[in-house]
Enzyme design. Structure first.
Site, PDB file in Angstrom:
ATOM      1  N   GLU A 173     -24.098  43.296   7.971  1.00  0.00           N
ATOM      2  CA  GLU A 173     -25.191  43.179   8.929  1.00  0.00           C
ATOM      3  C   GLU A 173     -25.409  41.748   9.416  1.00  0.00           C
ATOM      4  O   GLU A 173     -26.127  41.520  10.390  1.00  0.00           O
ATOM      5  CB  GLU A 173     -26.485  43.725   8.308  1.00  0.00           C
ATOM      6  CG  GLU A 173     -26.451  45.249   8.164  1.00  0.00           C
ATOM      7  CD  GLU A 173     -27.706  45.814   7.540  1.00  0.00           C
ATOM      8  OE1 GLU A 173     -28.444  45.047   6.891  1.00  0.00           O
ATOM      9  OE2 GLU A 173     -27.936  47.020   7.690  1.00  0.00           O
ATOM     10  N   GLU A 212     -14.992  49.611 -11.970  1.00  0.00           N
ATOM     11  CA  GLU A 212     -15.895  48.554 -12.400  1.00  0.00           C
ATOM     12  C   GLU A 212     -15.537  47.999 -13.779  1.00  0.00           C
ATOM     13  O   GLU A 212     -16.029  46.954 -14.181  1.00  0.00           O
ATOM     14  CB  GLU A 212     -17.332  49.044 -12.403  1.00  0.00           C
ATOM     15  CG  GLU A 212     -17.666  50.036 -13.494  1.00  0.00           C
ATOM     16  CD  GLU A 212     -19.165  50.343 -13.519  1.00  0.00           C
ATOM     17  OE1 GLU A 212     -19.781  50.073 -14.564  1.00  0.00           O
ATOM     18  OE2 GLU A 212     -19.693  50.849 -12.506  1.00  0.00           O
TER      19      GLU A 212
END
Length: 268
Positions: A79, A110
């Site tokens: 963004e 992860e």
């Protein structure tokens, strides 16, 4: 370490609640998040100042994380270009498991202690940059490994976690520990913990971009004009900042293709 994010919810028998009760109880919990964030503003300030200084000298800001935390980092990074008109490589979000993991969980991604540094090396990360690890639990091996290697290469490191005294925070030079307490749905850190991380990321990236001069007054003068709504917003900003009427403002924006440049040109 005690992981508050994994503690039993303060609510039980959720399936026996009405929809209204579920919503009201989630909302009650959500209202505690901004107060938790408020307590760590000094921590956010220190990281924002460090990141601003590095980026003023040409550095970049990287986010690494897994699952919800990783997705939030990718979201915030993606963004920045449309909001502030910065290049796409100024703020980079990397998620364990690659872009596939944005939409679909990649099993055990992860848990790979070494992969984050391999992912970062593809971007030629160096000591001019800043690395921020995102992990609600504060125990994600992917994030710990990335921060540790960055420290070895004299790269400034920070983190956003939701437990106190975590291994991730221990690796970060500028840790941010937002402790929001047990989740409404036990262990579901996409809820309060995710909200807290989103709030901190908003604060961090926006304050950094303001320090980099990407805002004028309170306006997004460098935003990318990628749709009709944003073009109309740009025209309104030009009208307000220059005192011109809509046709003139629209003409200036069309000519210069940038709200900032149009405003600057009107005062020459």
């Amino acid at each position: 370490m005690e992981r508050i994010t994994e503690k039993d919810s303060d609510y039980n028998n959720l399936e026996a609640m009405s929809v209204r009760e579920i919503l009201e109880n989630i909302n009650n919990e959500d209202q505690t998040v901004p107060r938790a964030v408020e307590k760590v503003i000094p921590q956010i300030e220190r990281l924002a100042e460090a990141a601003s200084e590095k980026m003023k000298s040409g550095g970049r800001m990287f986010y690494i994380g897994a699952g919800t935390s990783g997705r939030l980092g990718v979201l915030d990074a993606s963004e920045c270009p449309p909001t502030f008109g910065v290049p796409f490589d100024w703020v980079v979000g990397i998620i364990a498991g690659g872009d596939t993991a944005i939409r679909r969980a990649v099993e055990f991604a992860e848990d790979d202690f070494d992969q984050a540094w391999l992912d970062l090396k593809e971007f030629h990360i160096n000591e001019d940059d800043v690395l921020i690890g995102l992990a609600a639990s504060g125990t994600t091996p992917y994030v710990i490994g990335g921060l540790r290697k960055a420290n070895e290469h004299n790269i400034i490191t920070g983190c956003i976690v939701c437990n106190s005294g975590s291994p991730v925070a221990a690796e970060a030079k500028f840790p941010i520990e937002v402790v929001v307490g047990p989740e409404f749905l036990t262990g579901s850190t996409r809820m309060k913990s995710g909200t807290a991380q989103k709030l901190v990321l908003n604060m961090l990236s926006t304050s950094v971009m303001i320090q980099l001069g990407r805002v004028h007054g309170n306006k997004m003068v460098d935003m990318q004009l990628t749709n009709k709504k944003l073009v109309e917003r740009g025209i309104k900003i030009i009208m307000k900042e220059t005192g011109t009427e809509q046709p003139t403002a629209a003409e200036l924006l069309l000519k210069y293709g940038s709200v900032r440049k149009a405003i600057e040109a009107s005062f020459k």
